[in-house]
Structures are given as C-alpha cells and as structure tokens.
Design an enzyme around this catalytic site. Structure first.
Site, PDB file in Angstrom:
ATOM      1  N   LYS A  61       0.778  -1.233   0.050  1.00  0.00           N
ATOM      2  CA  LYS A  61       0.117  -0.130   0.046  1.00  0.00           C
ATOM      3  C   LYS A  61       0.798   1.178  -0.037  1.00  0.00           C
ATOM      4  O   LYS A  61       0.570   2.252  -0.744  1.00  0.00           O
ATOM      5  CB  LYS A  61      -0.825   0.074   1.091  1.00  0.00           C
ATOM      6  CG  LYS A  61      -1.760   1.266   1.426  1.00  0.00           C
ATOM      7  CD  LYS A  61      -2.480   1.098   2.623  1.00  0.00           C
ATOM      8  CE  LYS A  61      -1.909   0.836   4.153  1.00  0.00           C
ATOM      9  NZ  LYS A  61      -1.271   1.871   4.668  1.00  0.00           N
ATOM     10  N   ARG A 103      -7.850   3.782   9.927  1.00  0.00           N
ATOM     11  CA  ARG A 103      -7.439   2.217  10.067  1.00  0.00           C
ATOM     12  C   ARG A 103      -8.499   1.634  10.682  1.00  0.00           C
ATOM     13  O   ARG A 103      -8.935   0.527  10.997  1.00  0.00           O
ATOM     14  CB  ARG A 103      -6.124   2.071  10.999  1.00  0.00           C
ATOM     15  CG  ARG A 103      -4.690   2.442  10.340  1.00  0.00           C
ATOM     16  CD  ARG A 103      -3.864   2.128  11.442  1.00  0.00           C
ATOM     17  NE  ARG A 103      -2.509   2.755  11.048  1.00  0.00           N
ATOM     18  CZ  ARG A 103      -1.962   1.988  10.238  1.00  0.00           C
ATOM     19  NH1 ARG A 103      -2.145   0.781   9.808  1.00  0.00           N
ATOM     20  NH2 ARG A 103      -0.602   2.668   9.739  1.00  0.00           N
ATOM     21  N   ARG A 158      11.273 -13.012   6.052  1.00  0.00           N
ATOM     22  CA  ARG A 158      12.481 -12.046   6.036  1.00  0.00           C
ATOM     23  C   ARG A 158      13.382 -12.711   6.964  1.00  0.00           C
ATOM     24  O   ARG A 158      13.272 -12.916   7.992  1.00  0.00           O
ATOM     25  CB  ARG A 158      12.017 -10.834   6.268  1.00  0.00           C
ATOM     26  CG  ARG A 158      13.096  -9.783   6.111  1.00  0.00           C
ATOM     27  CD  ARG A 158      12.441  -8.456   5.935  1.00  0.00           C
ATOM     28  NE  ARG A 158      12.296  -7.845   7.131  1.00  0.00           N
ATOM     29  CZ  ARG A 158      13.057  -6.544   7.742  1.00  0.00           C
ATOM     30  NH1 ARG A 158      13.631  -5.947   6.820  1.00  0.00           N
ATOM     31  NH2 ARG A 158      12.604  -6.298   8.921  1.00  0.00           N
ATOM     32  N   ARG A 175      14.140 -11.815  12.720  1.00  0.00           N
ATOM     33  CA  ARG A 175      13.688 -10.857  13.949  1.00  0.00           C
ATOM     34  C   ARG A 175      12.547 -11.289  14.463  1.00  0.00           C
ATOM     35  O   ARG A 175      11.736 -11.766  13.838  1.00  0.00           O
ATOM     36  CB  ARG A 175      13.695  -9.431  13.384  1.00  0.00           C
ATOM     37  CG  ARG A 175      14.645  -8.715  13.013  1.00  0.00           C
ATOM     38  CD  ARG A 175      14.381  -7.093  12.731  1.00  0.00           C
ATOM     39  NE  ARG A 175      13.256  -6.868  12.432  1.00  0.00           N
ATOM     40  CZ  ARG A 175      12.703  -5.769  12.029  1.00  0.00           C
ATOM     41  NH1 ARG A 175      13.436  -4.698  12.193  1.00  0.00           N
ATOM     42  NH2 ARG A 175      11.492  -5.688  11.893  1.00  0.00           N
ATOM     43  N   ARG A 217      -0.261 -10.155  14.911  1.00  0.00           N
ATOM     44  CA  ARG A 217      -0.412  -8.545  14.361  1.00  0.00           C
ATOM     45  C   ARG A 217      -1.691  -8.688  13.237  1.00  0.00           C
ATOM     46  O   ARG A 217      -2.283  -7.679  13.279  1.00  0.00           O
ATOM     47  CB  ARG A 217       0.765  -8.298  13.777  1.00  0.00           C
ATOM     48  CG  ARG A 217       0.899  -6.940  13.347  1.00  0.00           C
ATOM     49  CD  ARG A 217       2.382  -6.275  13.295  1.00  0.00           C
ATOM     50  NE  ARG A 217       3.285  -7.066  12.734  1.00  0.00           N
ATOM     51  CZ  ARG A 217       4.014  -6.859  11.550  1.00  0.00           C
ATOM     52  NH1 ARG A 217       3.820  -5.779  10.803  1.00  0.00           N
ATOM     53  NH2 ARG A 217       4.851  -7.674  11.149  1.00  0.00           N
TER      54      ARG A 217
END
Ligand SMILES: [Zn+2]
Length: 214
Positions: free
Chosen positions: A9, A84, A123, A157, A168
C-alpha cells in the site's frame, strides 16, 4: 489507500502520488515529522506515544486536517495509513465535510492473508551484516540458512516470525475490513488485485481513479 501490512500500500501510494502530482500523506510519517519539529500537535501526540497509549482519533484527525490545509494539498492528497478503523473513517468524513471536501475514492490493495503471511514472515537477516537481507520466497539464499556473501548464519527478527505476524494480522485485519465495508457502503470503494507486479497494480489503481466506483 487501504491495505494490509505487506500488501504494498505504501509503495503504491507513493507511486500514485508521483503519477498524479498529489502529495503522499502517510500518517506515520506525519506523526514523526510533527514530533520531530515539536509542533503543538506533535507534543500532544508524543505524550500518548511515550506512555505506550494510542493517540486519540480527534488528535490524529487534527494532524491530517492541518496537513490538508497546506497549499500543496489544495487539489487533494493520497492518504495512506489512515483511517484504520471505522470510527476514524467517520471522523475523517466529518472533518472533510466541514471543509467542503470528501473522500473521492477508497483504493483497496487486495492481497489475501496467506500471501501477506508469506511476504511478512519470509524475511531472514544475516548475523554478520544488516545489509544482507533475504526472503524465503522472493530472494532465498543459495544455501538454506546461510548468507550468500559471507556464509554467516541467517536469523529472523521477532517481528518477522510467523507467530508474531499472525498475531499482528489478527489485530489489524478486522478493523481494516470494517473500513473497507464502510467505503463500499458509500459507493467509493475500488478494490484492485495486489498480488501482481508493482507496475500492473499501479496501472489498475490509476484506472480505478479515472472511473470512480460511483
Ligand atoms: Zn552476510
């Protein structure tokens, strides 16, 4: 612009802003700038952020309103990162209505949850250099778990680990779907398939803007 984290986005908002000659107003950056420049609103916002609290919607809307009042925003902006939640979308509409403006279009960069999971949890970083970044599917190392450049072990991470990403998304997606429904009900939503090359997504978004949903 509406979209899940990892949907691209922000990238698309920036590209659209360039193509349309409009400012890209990213709410996160707006906060950081106001806090760095110690504006009155920035100081208020940092009081909340410092104690780990959410910045209240009226304050965020005020920050956006201030930004929209600047001369370069006279023809509109590409708004990114806000609203949001449905209450934020309602507050934005009220604020714009008072100024004689409106949300001309809500652009949803649609990427399904499995693909978002793949993008966000893929990642891997080199333990020797933070410049050596890999991705399980988009840019895998030649030897699993080892850096191509120096052979050092790769690690993830905490933020990028699947359980963290899943938590999340569980938190962020339901309010995002409410925002999407809100704009769909008002006839201003355009959804484009975000699981394609960046330039194709941009072209679809530009077409959606040229032919508003209502
Ligand atoms: Zn390395």
């Amino acid at each position: 612009m509406v979209g899940a984290p990892g949907a691209g986005k922000g990238t698309q908002a920036s590209l659209l802003a360039d193509r349309m000659g409009l400012p890209h107003v990213a709410s996160g950056e707006l906060f950081r700038n106001n806090i760095r420049e110690q504006t009155a609103l920035g100081r208020k916002a940092s009081e909340y952020i410092e104690r780990g609290a959410l910045v209240p919607d009226p304050l965020t809307v005020q920050l956006i309103a201030d930004r929209l009042a600047q001369p370069d925003a006279a023809d509109g902006v590409i708004l990114d990162g806000f609203p949001r939640t449905r209450p934020q979308a309602e507050a934005l509409d009220s604020m714009l209505a008072r100024r004689g403006g409106r949300v001309a279009g809500a652009l949803y960069v649609d990427v399904d949850r499995d693909e978002i999971m793949r993008r966000l949890s893929g990642r891997w970083l080199c333990s020797e250099s933070e410049d050596h970044v890999y991705h399980a599917t988009a840019h895998p190392p030649k030897v699993a778990g080892r850096c191509d450049t120096d052979g050092a072990p790769l690690y993830q991470r905490d933020d990028d680990q699947p359980a963290t990403v899943r938590a999340r998304l569980d938190q962020q997606l339901p309010p995002m779907y409410e925002v999407i429904d809100y704009y769909a009900d008002r006839g201003v939503l355009s959804a484009v398939d975000g699981d394609r090359p960046i330039a194709e997504v941009t072209d679809s978004l530009l077409r959606a803007i040229a032919q508003p949903a209502s």
